[in-house]
Design a protein around this motif. Sequence first.
Motif, PDB file in Angstrom:
ATOM      1  N   ALA A  28       0.834  -1.202   0.000  1.00 24.67           N
ATOM      2  CA  ALA A  28       0.000   0.000   0.000  1.00 24.67           C
ATOM      3  C   ALA A  28       0.865   1.247   0.000  1.00 24.67           C
ATOM      4  CB  ALA A  28      -0.918  -0.002   1.220  1.00 24.67           C
ATOM      5  N   CYS A  29       0.273   2.348  -0.459  1.00 22.92           N
ATOM      6  CA  CYS A  29       0.952   3.650  -0.418  1.00 22.92           C
ATOM      7  C   CYS A  29       1.015   4.121   1.025  1.00 22.92           C
ATOM      8  CB  CYS A  29       0.178   4.647  -1.276  1.00 22.92           C
ATOM      9  SG  CYS A  29       0.768   6.330  -1.108  1.00 22.92           S
ATOM     10  N   PRO A  30       2.212   4.448   1.548  1.00 23.76           N
ATOM     11  CA  PRO A  30       2.300   4.887   2.943  1.00 23.76           C
ATOM     12  C   PRO A  30       1.677   6.265   3.167  1.00 23.76           C
ATOM     13  CG  PRO A  30       4.434   5.055   1.870  1.00 23.76           C
ATOM     14  CD  PRO A  30       3.514   4.402   0.884  1.00 23.76           C
ATOM     15  N   GLU A  31       1.417   7.012   2.108  1.00 28.82           N
ATOM     16  CA  GLU A  31       0.830   8.348   2.287  1.00 28.82           C
ATOM     17  C   GLU A  31      -0.687   8.308   2.379  1.00 28.82           C
ATOM     18  OE1 GLU A  31       2.274  11.555   0.012  1.00 28.82           O
ATOM     19  OE2 GLU A  31       4.349  11.106   0.474  1.00 28.82           O
ATOM     20  N   CYS A  32      -1.333   7.432   1.602  1.00 30.62           N
ATOM     21  CA  CYS A  32      -2.798   7.446   1.581  1.00 30.62           C
ATOM     22  C   CYS A  32      -3.424   6.081   1.809  1.00 30.62           C
ATOM     23  CB  CYS A  32      -3.300   8.032   0.255  1.00 30.62           C
ATOM     24  SG  CYS A  32      -2.967   6.983  -1.169  1.00 30.62           S
ATOM     25  N   GLY A  33      -2.626   5.012   1.894  1.00 34.43           N
ATOM     26  CA  GLY A  33      -3.156   3.697   2.210  1.00 34.43           C
ATOM     27  C   GLY A  33      -3.746   2.934   1.032  1.00 34.43           C
ATOM     28  N   LYS A  64       3.600   2.478  -8.033  1.00 36.68           N
ATOM     29  CA  LYS A  64       3.344   3.911  -8.098  1.00 36.68           C
ATOM     30  C   LYS A  64       1.944   4.190  -7.581  1.00 36.68           C
ATOM     31  CE  LYS A  64       3.078   7.480 -11.661  1.00 36.68           C
ATOM     32  NZ  LYS A  64       3.340   7.731 -13.093  1.00 36.68           N
ATOM     33  N   CYS A  65       1.828   5.238  -6.755  1.00 35.24           N
ATOM     34  CA  CYS A  65       0.511   5.699  -6.337  1.00 35.24           C
ATOM     35  C   CYS A  65       0.235   6.991  -7.078  1.00 35.24           C
ATOM     36  CB  CYS A  65       0.444   5.937  -4.829  1.00 35.24           C
ATOM     37  SG  CYS A  65      -1.213   6.448  -4.309  1.00 35.24           S
ATOM     38  N   ASP A  66      -0.851   7.012  -7.833  1.00 36.31           N
ATOM     39  CA  ASP A  66      -1.129   8.218  -8.626  1.00 36.31           C
ATOM     40  C   ASP A  66      -2.298   9.022  -8.065  1.00 36.31           C
ATOM     41  OD1 ASP A  66      -3.130   6.493  -9.323  1.00 36.31           O
ATOM     42  OD2 ASP A  66      -2.360   6.114 -11.341  1.00 36.31           O
ATOM     43  N   ARG A  67      -2.541   8.864  -6.757  1.00 36.29           N
ATOM     44  CA  ARG A  67      -3.625   9.623  -6.132  1.00 36.29           C
ATOM     45  C   ARG A  67      -3.124  10.909  -5.498  1.00 36.29           C
ATOM     46  NH1 ARG A  67      -7.974   5.394  -3.922  1.00 36.29           N
ATOM     47  NH2 ARG A  67      -8.946   7.354  -3.419  1.00 36.29           N
ATOM     48  N   HIS A  68      -2.004  11.416  -5.970  1.00 38.49           N
ATOM     49  CA  HIS A  68      -1.423  12.634  -5.404  1.00 38.49           C
ATOM     50  C   HIS A  68      -1.099  13.602  -6.531  1.00 38.49           C
ATOM     51  CE1 HIS A  68      -0.889  10.393  -1.609  1.00 38.49           C
ATOM     52  NE2 HIS A  68      -0.615   9.386  -2.407  1.00 38.49           N
ATOM     53  N   ALA A  69      -0.854  14.847  -6.184  1.00 41.18           N
ATOM     54  CA  ALA A  69      -0.499  15.852  -7.184  1.00 41.18           C
ATOM     55  C   ALA A  69       0.905  15.626  -7.724  1.00 41.18           C
ATOM     56  CB  ALA A  69      -0.608  17.250  -6.579  1.00 41.18           C
TER      57      ALA A  69
HETATM   58 ZN   LIG Z   1      -0.950   7.398  -2.230  1.00 41.73          ZN
END
Ligand SMILES: [Zn+2]
Length: 114
Positions: A28-33, A64-69
């Motif tokens: 999981a992405c550590p920033e948003c889960g 890659k997590c693409d849920r960020h700016a």
């Molecule tokens: Zn994320």
Amino acid sequence: MSLEAYGVETPDVVREPADDRHDTDLKACPECGTVVGEPNTLKLDAPDVVDDVEIDTLVTRARKCDRHAYDVLLPVRVRRGAPSLGRSWTTVRVRLADQRVRPVAVPKSQVTRQ
Ligand SMILES: [Zn+2]
């Protein structure tokens, strides 16, 4: 909308993947889960490489997590030399966003040792 639409270059944020809370086989992405799926071969922009090497382009195996700016890239965990990825890979040490230094896999052909 991404910041790049405004002409702002944002460096990639490089982090260690987190284990998913419900299924330890998932990362999981550590920033948003968000669960981030399988790793791909991806390019890191402006990584903070602490080894004394020359790298044309740091290509690695990463999710890659693409849920960020900005792009959040999560290189796969490897031991030094990346033996799990086969003989064409090695590692360089990269300082991640949390300031810890971790080995990151890179194709041997991309690295010139000083
Ligand atoms: Zn994320």
